[in-house]
Design a protein around this motif. Sequence first.
Motif, PDB file in Angstrom:
ATOM      1  N   LEU A  27      -5.921  -1.545  20.279  1.00  0.00           N
ATOM      2  CA  LEU A  27      -5.391  -2.907  20.297  1.00  0.00           C
ATOM      3  C   LEU A  27      -4.747  -3.232  21.652  1.00  0.00           C
ATOM      4  N   GLU A  28      -4.763  -2.222  22.540  1.00  0.00           N
ATOM      5  CA  GLU A  28      -4.245  -2.368  23.900  1.00  0.00           C
ATOM      6  C   GLU A  28      -2.760  -2.731  23.925  1.00  0.00           C
ATOM      7  N   VAL A  29      -2.007  -2.028  23.065  1.00  0.00           N
ATOM      8  CA  VAL A  29      -0.556  -2.154  23.046  1.00  0.00           C
ATOM      9  C   VAL A  29       0.038  -0.751  23.079  1.00  0.00           C
ATOM     10  N   GLU A  30       1.314  -0.680  23.308  1.00  0.00           N
ATOM     11  CA  GLU A  30       1.996   0.611  23.269  1.00  0.00           C
ATOM     12  C   GLU A  30       2.350   0.946  21.827  1.00  0.00           C
ATOM     13  N   VAL A  31       2.493   2.221  21.549  1.00  0.00           N
ATOM     14  CA  VAL A  31       2.866   2.651  20.197  1.00  0.00           C
ATOM     15  C   VAL A  31       4.147   1.946  19.755  1.00  0.00           C
ATOM     16  N   TYR A  32       5.117   1.838  20.657  1.00  0.00           N
ATOM     17  CA  TYR A  32       6.379   1.210  20.264  1.00  0.00           C
ATOM     18  C   TYR A  32       6.197  -0.250  19.885  1.00  0.00           C
ATOM     19  N   ASP A  33       5.135  -0.908  20.391  1.00  0.00           N
ATOM     20  CA  ASP A  33       4.879  -2.293  19.982  1.00  0.00           C
ATOM     21  C   ASP A  33       4.533  -2.374  18.501  1.00  0.00           C
ATOM     22  N   LEU A  34       3.869  -1.349  17.992  1.00  0.00           N
ATOM     23  CA  LEU A  34       3.526  -1.337  16.571  1.00  0.00           C
ATOM     24  C   LEU A  34       4.718  -0.954  15.705  1.00  0.00           C
ATOM     25  N   LEU A  35       5.681  -0.287  16.301  1.00  0.00           N
ATOM     26  CA  LEU A  35       6.843   0.177  15.540  1.00  0.00           C
ATOM     27  C   LEU A  35       8.075  -0.694  15.756  1.00  0.00           C
ATOM     28  N   PHE A  36       7.981  -1.641  16.687  1.00  0.00           N
ATOM     29  CA  PHE A  36       9.114  -2.493  17.033  1.00  0.00           C
ATOM     30  C   PHE A  36       9.537  -3.342  15.842  1.00  0.00           C
ATOM     31  N   VAL A  37      10.819  -3.332  15.550  1.00  0.00           N
ATOM     32  CA  VAL A  37      11.357  -4.116  14.441  1.00  0.00           C
ATOM     33  C   VAL A  37      11.708  -5.507  14.956  1.00  0.00           C
ATOM     34  N   ASP A  38      10.875  -6.461  14.607  1.00  0.00           N
ATOM     35  CA  ASP A  38      11.109  -7.864  14.936  1.00  0.00           C
ATOM     36  C   ASP A  38      11.860  -8.473  13.750  1.00  0.00           C
ATOM     37  N   LYS A  39      13.065  -8.920  13.977  1.00  0.00           N
ATOM     38  CA  LYS A  39      13.886  -9.432  12.872  1.00  0.00           C
ATOM     39  C   LYS A  39      13.224 -10.603  12.155  1.00  0.00           C
ATOM     40  N   ASP A  40      12.391 -11.373  12.860  1.00  0.00           N
ATOM     41  CA  ASP A  40      11.676 -12.478  12.220  1.00  0.00           C
ATOM     42  C   ASP A  40      10.679 -11.964  11.197  1.00  0.00           C
TER      43      ASP A  40
ATOM     44  N   SER B 155       0.824  -1.205   0.000  1.00  0.00           N
ATOM     45  CA  SER B 155       0.000   0.000   0.000  1.00  0.00           C
ATOM     46  C   SER B 155       0.859   1.256   0.000  1.00  0.00           C
ATOM     47  N   ASN B 156       0.324   2.299  -0.606  1.00  0.00           N
ATOM     48  CA  ASN B 156       0.983   3.607  -0.568  1.00  0.00           C
ATOM     49  C   ASN B 156       0.472   4.450   0.594  1.00  0.00           C
ATOM     50  N   ALA B 157      -0.492   3.920   1.346  1.00  0.00           N
ATOM     51  CA  ALA B 157      -1.059   4.669   2.472  1.00  0.00           C
ATOM     52  C   ALA B 157       0.003   4.850   3.549  1.00  0.00           C
ATOM     53  N   VAL B 158       0.165   6.074   3.986  1.00  0.00           N
ATOM     54  CA  VAL B 158       1.125   6.385   5.045  1.00  0.00           C
ATOM     55  C   VAL B 158       0.323   6.896   6.237  1.00  0.00           C
ATOM     56  N   PRO B 159       0.376   6.182   7.358  1.00  0.00           N
ATOM     57  CA  PRO B 159      -0.437   6.591   8.502  1.00  0.00           C
ATOM     58  C   PRO B 159       0.085   7.870   9.150  1.00  0.00           C
ATOM     59  N   SER B 160      -0.850   8.702   9.553  1.00  0.00           N
ATOM     60  CA  SER B 160      -0.489   9.881  10.343  1.00  0.00           C
ATOM     61  C   SER B 160      -0.151   9.407  11.752  1.00  0.00           C
ATOM     62  N   PHE B 161       0.391  10.297  12.557  1.00  0.00           N
ATOM     63  CA  PHE B 161       0.711   9.914  13.932  1.00  0.00           C
ATOM     64  C   PHE B 161      -0.563   9.495  14.677  1.00  0.00           C
ATOM     65  N   ASP B 162      -1.681  10.179  14.406  1.00  0.00           N
ATOM     66  CA  ASP B 162      -2.959   9.782  15.009  1.00  0.00           C
ATOM     67  C   ASP B 162      -3.299   8.335  14.663  1.00  0.00           C
ATOM     68  N   MET B 163      -3.040   7.959  13.417  1.00  0.00           N
ATOM     69  CA  MET B 163      -3.394   6.621  12.968  1.00  0.00           C
ATOM     70  C   MET B 163      -2.331   5.591  13.334  1.00  0.00           C
ATOM     71  N   ILE B 164      -1.313   6.012  14.039  1.00  0.00           N
ATOM     72  CA  ILE B 164      -0.387   5.082  14.682  1.00  0.00           C
ATOM     73  C   ILE B 164      -0.825   4.906  16.132  1.00  0.00           C
ATOM     74  N   CYS B 165      -1.176   6.017  16.768  1.00  0.00           N
ATOM     75  CA  CYS B 165      -1.578   5.970  18.185  1.00  0.00           C
ATOM     76  C   CYS B 165      -2.947   5.341  18.383  1.00  0.00           C
ATOM     77  N   LEU B 166      -3.893   5.663  17.529  1.00  0.00           N
ATOM     78  CA  LEU B 166      -5.262   5.177  17.697  1.00  0.00           C
ATOM     79  C   LEU B 166      -5.347   3.642  17.656  1.00  0.00           C
ATOM     80  N   PRO B 167      -4.760   2.984  16.653  1.00  0.00           N
ATOM     81  CA  PRO B 167      -4.792   1.516  16.685  1.00  0.00           C
ATOM     82  C   PRO B 167      -4.073   0.948  17.910  1.00  0.00           C
ATOM     83  N   ALA B 168      -2.956   1.559  18.298  1.00  0.00           N
ATOM     84  CA  ALA B 168      -2.240   1.067  19.481  1.00  0.00           C
ATOM     85  C   ALA B 168      -3.162   1.104  20.695  1.00  0.00           C
ATOM     86  N   TYR B 169      -3.866   2.199  20.865  1.00  0.00           N
ATOM     87  CA  TYR B 169      -4.773   2.347  22.003  1.00  0.00           C
ATOM     88  C   TYR B 169      -5.850   1.262  21.979  1.00  0.00           C
TER      89      TYR B 169
END
Length: 92
Positions: free
Chosen positions: A69-82, A53-67
């Motif tokens: 989904l009951e995770v921290e923002v960094y959980d959505l941004l965490f780079v899991d090598k797997d 997708s070419n969709a780029v989430p705004s900061f709101d659309m990074i924080c809102l799903p985190a909230y």
Amino acid sequence: MRESFADYYQIHLYVFRQNVTRYRKIRNLTQQKLAEKLNISVGYPASIEAPNSNAVPSFDMICLPAYHLEVEVYDLLFVDKDILRDGNIAFR
């Protein structure tokens, strides 16, 4: 040597997409149910989760799903090598 900014950006956007999908499924939510929780159009979660997708989430659309989904923002941004290996993206 570090990857180019374009590569860095694409890797982290890909990771965000994969993490949203992973946590949504862990919470047993469909894309439609997530959209309802976020009060957004049904197509938006699909566009955020789509790997090409070419969709780029705004900061709101990074924080809102985190909230919701009951995770921290960094959980959505965490780079899991797997995740990167599974996505055929070379992690340096």
